[in-house]
Scaffold this motif. Structure first.
Motif, mmCIF file in Angstrom:
data_model
loop_
_atom_site.group_PDB
_atom_site.id
_atom_site.type_symbol
_atom_site.label_atom_id
_atom_site.label_comp_id
_atom_site.label_asym_id
_atom_site.label_seq_id
_atom_site.Cartn_x
_atom_site.Cartn_y
_atom_site.Cartn_z
ATOM 1 N N VAL A 104 -23.181 72.846 17.035
ATOM 2 C CA VAL A 104 -24.194 71.793 17.045
ATOM 3 C C VAL A 104 -23.191 70.816 16.495
ATOM 4 O O VAL A 104 -22.364 70.662 15.660
ATOM 5 N N VAL A 105 -23.523 69.312 17.100
ATOM 6 C CA VAL A 105 -22.899 68.333 16.579
ATOM 7 C C VAL A 105 -23.910 67.314 16.501
ATOM 8 O O VAL A 105 -25.195 67.286 16.981
ATOM 9 N N GLY A 106 -23.515 66.024 15.652
ATOM 10 C CA GLY A 106 -24.618 64.903 15.590
ATOM 11 C C GLY A 106 -24.399 64.118 16.853
ATOM 12 O O GLY A 106 -23.238 63.929 17.448
ATOM 13 N N VAL A 107 -25.300 63.658 17.301
ATOM 14 C CA VAL A 107 -25.381 62.398 18.208
ATOM 15 C C VAL A 107 -26.120 61.133 17.608
ATOM 16 O O VAL A 107 -27.131 61.255 17.098
ATOM 17 N N SER B 101 -21.815 77.342 29.799
ATOM 18 C CA SER B 101 -21.243 78.901 29.981
ATOM 19 C C SER B 101 -20.178 78.830 28.996
ATOM 20 O O SER B 101 -19.693 80.025 28.789
ATOM 21 N N GLY B 102 -19.463 77.913 28.368
ATOM 22 C CA GLY B 102 -18.491 77.834 27.509
ATOM 23 C C GLY B 102 -18.125 76.885 26.704
ATOM 24 O O GLY B 102 -18.379 75.715 27.209
ATOM 25 N N LEU B 103 -17.692 77.187 25.392
ATOM 26 C CA LEU B 103 -17.408 76.138 24.491
ATOM 27 C C LEU B 103 -15.826 75.831 24.584
ATOM 28 O O LEU B 103 -15.070 76.818 24.758
ATOM 29 N N PRO B 104 -15.316 74.591 24.316
ATOM 30 C CA PRO B 104 -13.951 74.288 24.078
ATOM 31 C C PRO B 104 -13.380 74.795 23.125
ATOM 32 O O PRO B 104 -13.679 74.462 21.922
ATOM 33 N N LYS B 105 -12.295 75.798 23.180
ATOM 34 C CA LYS B 105 -11.771 76.384 22.016
ATOM 35 C C LYS B 105 -10.227 76.267 22.116
ATOM 36 O O LYS B 105 -9.654 76.352 23.158
ATOM 37 N N MET C 25 -13.498 73.255 19.429
ATOM 38 C CA MET C 25 -13.271 71.779 19.050
ATOM 39 C C MET C 25 -14.001 70.876 19.006
ATOM 40 O O MET C 25 -14.648 70.346 20.374
ATOM 41 N N ARG C 26 -14.756 70.741 18.219
ATOM 42 C CA ARG C 26 -16.013 69.846 17.864
ATOM 43 C C ARG C 26 -15.654 68.590 18.173
ATOM 44 O O ARG C 26 -16.762 67.786 18.517
ATOM 45 N N ARG C 27 -14.625 67.983 17.930
ATOM 46 C CA ARG C 27 -14.262 66.466 18.408
ATOM 47 C C ARG C 27 -14.706 66.110 19.902
ATOM 48 O O ARG C 27 -15.381 65.116 20.085
ATOM 49 N N ILE C 28 -14.458 67.268 20.606
ATOM 50 C CA ILE C 28 -14.585 67.119 22.167
ATOM 51 C C ILE C 28 -16.168 66.985 22.407
ATOM 52 O O ILE C 28 -16.706 66.300 23.219
ATOM 53 N N LEU C 29 -16.737 68.160 21.638
ATOM 54 C CA LEU C 29 -18.247 68.328 21.845
ATOM 55 C C LEU C 29 -19.074 66.912 21.413
ATOM 56 O O LEU C 29 -19.902 66.659 21.638
ATOM 57 N N ARG C 30 -18.398 66.296 20.217
ATOM 58 C CA ARG C 30 -19.206 65.206 19.903
ATOM 59 C C ARG C 30 -19.204 63.945 20.916
ATOM 60 O O ARG C 30 -19.922 63.387 21.257
ATOM 61 N N LYS C 31 -17.729 63.793 21.474
ATOM 62 C CA LYS C 31 -17.571 62.725 22.400
ATOM 63 C C LYS C 31 -18.512 63.195 23.606
ATOM 64 O O LYS C 31 -19.223 62.332 24.263
ATOM 65 N N ILE C 32 -18.688 64.338 23.953
ATOM 66 C CA ILE C 32 -19.476 64.589 25.329
ATOM 67 C C ILE C 32 -20.711 64.287 24.918
ATOM 68 O O ILE C 32 -21.531 63.642 25.730
ATOM 69 N N ALA C 33 -21.200 64.869 23.930
ATOM 70 C CA ALA C 33 -22.490 64.528 23.625
ATOM 71 C C ALA C 33 -22.793 63.029 23.409
ATOM 72 O O ALA C 33 -24.044 62.478 23.782
ATOM 73 N N ALA C 34 -21.786 62.088 23.255
ATOM 74 C CA ALA C 34 -22.194 60.792 23.307
ATOM 75 C C ALA C 34 -21.916 60.080 24.538
ATOM 76 O O ALA C 34 -21.999 58.896 24.595
ATOM 77 N N ALA C 35 -21.644 60.933 25.305
ATOM 78 C CA ALA C 35 -21.448 60.366 26.750
ATOM 79 C C ALA C 35 -20.011 59.713 26.790
ATOM 80 O O ALA C 35 -20.000 58.848 27.698
#
Ligand code: WT7
Length: 649
Positions: free
Chosen positions: A547-550, A600-604, A611-621
């Motif tokens: 889970v990340v914030g957007v 299907s997969g998370l960046p690990k 790696m949440r940094r990546i997830l935050r960025k992608i969620a923010a487009a």
């Protein structure tokens, strides 16, 4: 951005304010160079039963850690909030209670509040509550919650208020953690015309707890709804009150006796029971309430926060009542029955000081000027904001539209753990910059460090830390003191780490940039990503979740959940809805995910760390500039995620 636009102190405000600019400078200097002297002086605003012998014994060094203020002193919080006002202001209204449905307000005087608190303190005693016991309060925004809190303090019981929007699951874990055997609740709460089944939730929470459980529940009949009743355990509030004695002497409590526990979310694990103690907390709440809001005797003040959060504790209950203030307490939500409700409450009770949250301001702003249509608003003098960064657009709208360009806004930065306001303008002393919490309060020593802990000087951006103790500071995490030291005093040696990032500008003003850890701030509600993730993976069909914030226009942050399903399960619209319902049931509606991103997969990393940094960025487009991807176990995951995100948005 016009964010650096400066709003000087209006001369009319400075003239009558408790603190003007020269006095702020002088007192701030004094509070830093001679803290013991400064706080001994301030401590005169407390009615002591036994004088303290030492002002401050504090060390943030993990080897010799300790935080003690006003040792040797004794006092009673309810006596400071009630008894001592009776000579001068017994008939003054302490609480104006405004119901969810417009048109019915109740005024409760200091005399009445005192009488009810004494009675309820006797009720608690009769039910076997003794000094040091923890009493859980799961209540709507009704006067009885204030009565119950103060009654606890009168007899030395420790309250743990659990926000009425939390689910039975969340409630049960909080009851279990603090081991309270008694819960005070209401049949139902009312919000925006809807009923909240508080008693039923308590029953469900007790069921979940099983043996270790609660043996007494006191129920306020608020809506009069028919609720399940277990005669061995459940008691009717009114019946107990009618049989209770009216007289109850306040117990002399040590300065460092625990006053309350309040659960809050961190970046890891279950919510932490933050422990606040008696003297330092009360003094800090009272002093900040008076000076930050420039509260003047006779004024009417309204803090819109729910009592289930620290803002409700410090600035709806303890600070205002210690100062003999008249406060509005509102049961409902700002936009019910319509968007003009706040303005109507302000006009009908002639509110002078309004303390609210950016999310409420943005919700009003989203409807142009409709929120103040037909309103007068001339009673307002000071505006306040807390809980999350306020964007300059919302600041300017609040200033112009609600404050009619006349009222200073105090943007107050603080936390559950700080007990009271830490970085803030003072209305008569500080020129304002929209979006900046400006300067430290008396005795507060903020600083910025880089990730290695190096102090940053001058204009800089970094991690916000606090160099020395202040009286309102939390003392521990209930049941886990070493987690307290570990969480707040170990990241950077010998200092308190706030978990926030901040920038300091050329004028020495602080700009809070938001959490630097895995904590979200959704509509001013603080939530750990770990909590939401563990709720998600508790669902049978979920294999993994992150889970990340957007960014969200009204809530500040929204909840964006990446979910990987078990191999044999296909994503579907019905499963999406089910998962959202599931999280609401596990935690509460405040944790409702805004977006479920099937993946299907998370960046690990190769060691398995997400790696949440990546997830935050992608969620923010923000697909570019994802940083160093070389440590990823499977770099192809990133392209998959980006493609999936493109499809969702
Ligand atoms: C977190 C604490 C205000 C106390 C009630 C919330 C954020 C709080 C501000 C502000 C920017 C703010 C921080 C902080 N926060 N006030 N004026 N400007 N951010 O207490 O639930 O413990 O949350 O709220 O991130 O760490 P809390």
């Amino acid at each position: 951005m016009s964010a650096d636009h400066l709003y000087p102190v209006p001369p009319a405000v400075a003239q009558h304010a408790h603190i003007d600019a020269p006095r702020y400078q002088a007192l701030y200097q004094a509070s830093i160079s001679h803290p013991e002297q400064f706080w001994a002086e301030q401590a005169r605003r407390i009615d002591w039963m036994t004088a303290f012998s030492q002002v401050k014994q504090t060390s943030f060094d993990t080897e010799q850690f300790g935080i003690q203020w006003f040792t040797g002193g004794q006092l009673n919080v309810s006596a400071n909030c009630l008894d001592r006002h009776l000579a001068e202001r017994a008939e003054q209204t302490a609480i104006i209670w405004e119901a969810d449905e417009p048109g019915s307000a109740i005024h409760i005087s200091y005399r009445e509040l005192h009488a009810q608190v004494c009675r309820f303190a006797n009720v608690l005693k009769q039910q076997g509550v003794v000094q040091g016991d923890v009493v859980t309060l799961y209540m709507p925004m009704i006067p009885e919650v204030v009565i119950a809190m103060l009654a606890c303090t009168r007899i030395g019981a420790i309250h743990s208020v659990v926000f009425g929007g939390f689910s039975p699951e969340a409630l049960s874990s909080r009851i279990g953690d603090c081991g309270s055997r008694i819960v005070v609740t209401a049949d139902e709460g009312c919000r925006a015309g809807r009923r909240i089944p508080l008693k039923a939730n308590v029953d469900a929470a007790i069921e979940l707890l099983g043996d270790r459980s609660v043996n007494q529940v006191i129920v306020v009949r608020h809506t009069g709804a028919d609720v399940a009743w277990d005669a061995r355990r459940d008691h009717d509030y009114d019946q107990l009150m009618s049989r209770a004695e009216a007289h109850c002497p306040p117990l002399a409590m040590d300065s460092e006796a625990p006053l309350f526990i309040l659960y809050t979310s961190g970046s890891t694990g279950q919510p932490k029971g933050i422990v606040h103690t008696t003297a330092g907390y009360l003094l800090y709440a009272a002093l900040t309430h008076e000076t930050v809001f420039d509260y003047q005797p006779g004024e009417t003040y309204w803090c819109t926060a729910d009592v289930g959060w620290i803002t409700g504790h410090s600035y709806m209950v303890y600070g205002p009542l210690a100062n003999g203030c008249t406060s509005v307490m509102y049961e409902g939500v700002p936009n019910y029955p319509d968007i003009t409700r706040m303005a109507q409450i302000i006009d009908s009770h002639k509110v002078n000081i309004l303390y609210t949250a950016p999310t409420a301001i943005r919700a009003m702003m989203a409807q142009g000027d409709a929120a103040v249509q037909g309103a007068d608003g001339s009673s307002l003098r000071i505006l306040g904001s807390a809980g999350e960064p306020i964007n300059p657009e919302a600041w300017n709208w609040f200033h112009q539209t609600v404050g009619q360009g006349r009222c200073p806004i105090v943007d107050t930065w603080w936390q559950t753990e700080t007990g009271g306001i830490m970085v803030t303008p003072l209305p008569g002393a500080t020129a304002l910059k929209p979006g900046s919490a400006t300067r430290p309060f008396f005795g507060v020593r903020p600083a910025l460090v880089d990730n290695e802990g190096q102090l940053l000087e001058g204009e800089a951006e970094g991690n916000l830390i606090l160099l020395d103790s202040w009286p309102g500071q939390a003392r521990s995490i209930h049941g886990d003191h070493s987690r307290f030291i570990e969480t707040y005093f170990s990241t950077f040696k010998g200092v308190y780490f706030t978990g926030d990032g901040a920038r300091r500008d050329a004028d020495g003003y602080y700009w809070i940039t938001g959490r630097v850890d895995d904590v979200l701030n959704v509509s001013g509600h603080r939530m750990g990503t770990a909590e939401i993730e563990s709720a998600l993976v508790a669902h049978q069909q979920v294999a993994e979740a992150a889970v990340v914030g957007v960014a969200h226009d009204i809530k500040g942050q929204g909840i964006y959940a990446y979910v990987t399903l078990n191999a044999d399960v296909q994503p579907s619209e019905s499963l999406r809805i089910e998962l959202i319902q599931w999280v609401r049931r596990e935690i509460g509606p405040i944790a409702t995910p805004d977006c479920i991103h099937w993946t299907s997969g998370l960046p690990k990393t190769r060691s398995g760390k997400i790696m949440r940094r990546i997830l935050r960025k992608i969620a923010a487009a923000e697909y570019e500039g994802l940083g160093d991807l070389s440590t990823l176990a499977d770099p192809a995951v990133v392209d998959h995620l980006i493609n999936e995100h493109r499809r969702i948005s």
